[in-house]
Design a protein around this motif. Structure first.
Motif, PDB file in Angstrom:
ATOM      1  N   HIS A  46      75.966 100.487 113.719  1.00 24.16           N
ATOM      2  CA  HIS A  46      75.596 101.727 114.406  1.00 24.16           C
ATOM      3  C   HIS A  46      74.279 101.541 115.156  1.00 24.16           C
ATOM      4  O   HIS A  46      74.167 101.896 116.325  1.00 24.16           O
ATOM      5  CB  HIS A  46      75.502 102.869 113.387  1.00 24.16           C
ATOM      6  CG  HIS A  46      75.256 104.191 114.012  1.00 24.16           C
ATOM      7  ND1 HIS A  46      73.987 104.700 114.157  1.00 24.16           N
ATOM      8  CD2 HIS A  46      76.111 105.094 114.550  1.00 24.16           C
ATOM      9  CE1 HIS A  46      74.072 105.871 114.753  1.00 24.16           C
ATOM     10  NE2 HIS A  46      75.347 106.134 115.007  1.00 24.16           N
ATOM     11  N   VAL A  57      79.539 107.571 116.694  1.00 20.91           N
ATOM     12  CA  VAL A  57      80.259 107.609 115.426  1.00 20.91           C
ATOM     13  C   VAL A  57      80.843 106.219 115.229  1.00 20.91           C
ATOM     14  O   VAL A  57      81.580 105.733 116.089  1.00 20.91           O
ATOM     15  CB  VAL A  57      81.410 108.640 115.453  1.00 20.91           C
ATOM     16  CG1 VAL A  57      82.161 108.651 114.135  1.00 20.91           C
ATOM     17  CG2 VAL A  57      80.899 110.025 115.814  1.00 20.91           C
ATOM     18  N   ILE A  70      81.837 106.000 107.394  1.00 15.77           N
ATOM     19  CA  ILE A  70      81.667 106.692 108.672  1.00 15.77           C
ATOM     20  C   ILE A  70      80.174 106.937 108.846  1.00 15.77           C
ATOM     21  O   ILE A  70      79.548 107.575 107.995  1.00 15.77           O
ATOM     22  CB  ILE A  70      82.435 108.028 108.701  1.00 15.77           C
ATOM     23  CG1 ILE A  70      83.929 107.797 108.496  1.00 15.77           C
ATOM     24  CG2 ILE A  70      82.166 108.759 110.022  1.00 15.77           C
ATOM     25  CD1 ILE A  70      84.744 109.067 108.364  1.00 15.77           C
ATOM     26  N   THR A  72      77.221 108.384 111.463  1.00  8.33           N
ATOM     27  CA  THR A  72      77.009 109.223 112.643  1.00  8.33           C
ATOM     28  C   THR A  72      75.547 109.213 113.042  1.00  8.33           C
ATOM     29  O   THR A  72      74.659 109.163 112.190  1.00  8.33           O
ATOM     30  CB  THR A  72      77.448 110.679 112.373  1.00  8.33           C
ATOM     31  OG1 THR A  72      76.749 111.170 111.232  1.00  8.33           O
ATOM     32  CG2 THR A  72      78.940 110.774 112.128  1.00  8.33           C
ATOM     33  N   ALA A  76      75.577 113.267 116.932  1.00  5.87           N
ATOM     34  CA  ALA A  76      76.930 113.304 116.382  1.00  5.87           C
ATOM     35  C   ALA A  76      76.955 114.046 115.045  1.00  5.87           C
ATOM     36  O   ALA A  76      77.889 114.800 114.761  1.00  5.87           O
ATOM     37  CB  ALA A  76      77.468 111.886 116.210  1.00  5.87           C
ATOM     38  N   ARG A  77      75.926 113.871 114.246  1.00  5.37           N
ATOM     39  CA  ARG A  77      75.858 114.516 112.929  1.00  5.37           C
ATOM     40  C   ARG A  77      75.787 116.035 113.039  1.00  5.37           C
ATOM     41  O   ARG A  77      76.311 116.760 112.204  1.00  5.37           O
ATOM     42  CB  ARG A  77      74.644 113.987 112.158  1.00  5.37           C
ATOM     43  CG  ARG A  77      74.619 114.381 110.694  1.00  5.37           C
ATOM     44  CD  ARG A  77      73.493 113.668 109.933  1.00  5.37           C
ATOM     45  NE  ARG A  77      73.572 112.231 110.098  1.00  5.37           N
ATOM     46  CZ  ARG A  77      72.619 111.485 110.685  1.00  5.37           C
ATOM     47  NH1 ARG A  77      71.517 112.038 111.149  1.00  5.37           N
ATOM     48  NH2 ARG A  77      72.773 110.188 110.809  1.00  5.37           N
ATOM     49  N   CYS A  85      83.574 114.919 107.634  1.00  4.74           N
ATOM     50  CA  CYS A  85      83.753 113.464 107.615  1.00  4.74           C
ATOM     51  C   CYS A  85      84.401 113.014 106.309  1.00  4.74           C
ATOM     52  O   CYS A  85      85.278 112.141 106.310  1.00  4.74           O
ATOM     53  CB  CYS A  85      82.411 112.751 107.820  1.00  4.74           C
ATOM     54  SG  CYS A  85      81.756 112.884 109.496  1.00  4.74           S
ATOM     55  N   LEU A 112      88.206 113.307 113.957  1.00  3.98           N
ATOM     56  CA  LEU A 112      86.766 113.358 114.185  1.00  3.98           C
ATOM     57  C   LEU A 112      86.459 113.848 115.602  1.00  3.98           C
ATOM     58  O   LEU A 112      85.550 114.659 115.799  1.00  3.98           O
ATOM     59  CB  LEU A 112      86.136 111.983 113.938  1.00  3.98           C
ATOM     60  CG  LEU A 112      86.132 111.524 112.479  1.00  3.98           C
ATOM     61  CD1 LEU A 112      85.702 110.067 112.377  1.00  3.98           C
ATOM     62  CD2 LEU A 112      85.256 112.410 111.619  1.00  3.98           C
TER      63      LEU A 112
END
Length: 120
Positions: A46, A57, A70, A72, A76-77, A85, A112
């Protein structure tokens, strides 16, 4: 580990592109065995997105290790709450457990993106 056929890989790539267009977020997938701890490896993937990480993501799927992460970014979170999620991950894991790797990936990516789009 079972690999994807060319057609399956194309389907997954198309799902990622579609998810990005629908949600405005950056989606990435790593399918394989992580080096080191799963979560740490997923977070490194990430972070490697650099400036895009905040709106990204990343899904890490380790079929052999029966693991899914996953990760984020900050933006994105805000649009993908942890409970959403977790529910998506549980549905994906169910599909994986039934031997449907591609179906689980396509479902998870789509779910998602849909959740992120709804909270845009």
């Amino acid at each position: 580990m079972r690999t994807l056929t060319a057609a399956q890989a194309d389907d997954v790539r198309q799902a990622l592109v579609s998810a990005e267009h629908r949600s405005g977020l950056r989606f990435g997938l790593f399918l394989g065995e992580p080096v080191g701890g799963r979560r740490h490896f997923a977070e490194k993937l990430h972070a490697a997105l650099g400036d895009e990480a905040g709106r990204a993501v990343v899904l890490l799927v380790d079929v052999q290790g029966r693991a899914l992460e996953i990760v984020t970014g900050e933006e994105a979170r805000r649009r993908l709450a942890d409970p959403a999620c977790r529910l998506t991950a549980m549905s994906m894991a169910t599909a994986f457990g039934a031997g449907d790797l591609v179906g689980g990936l396509l479902y998870g990516i789509g779910a998602l993106a849909e959740q992120a789009t709804a909270r845009r």
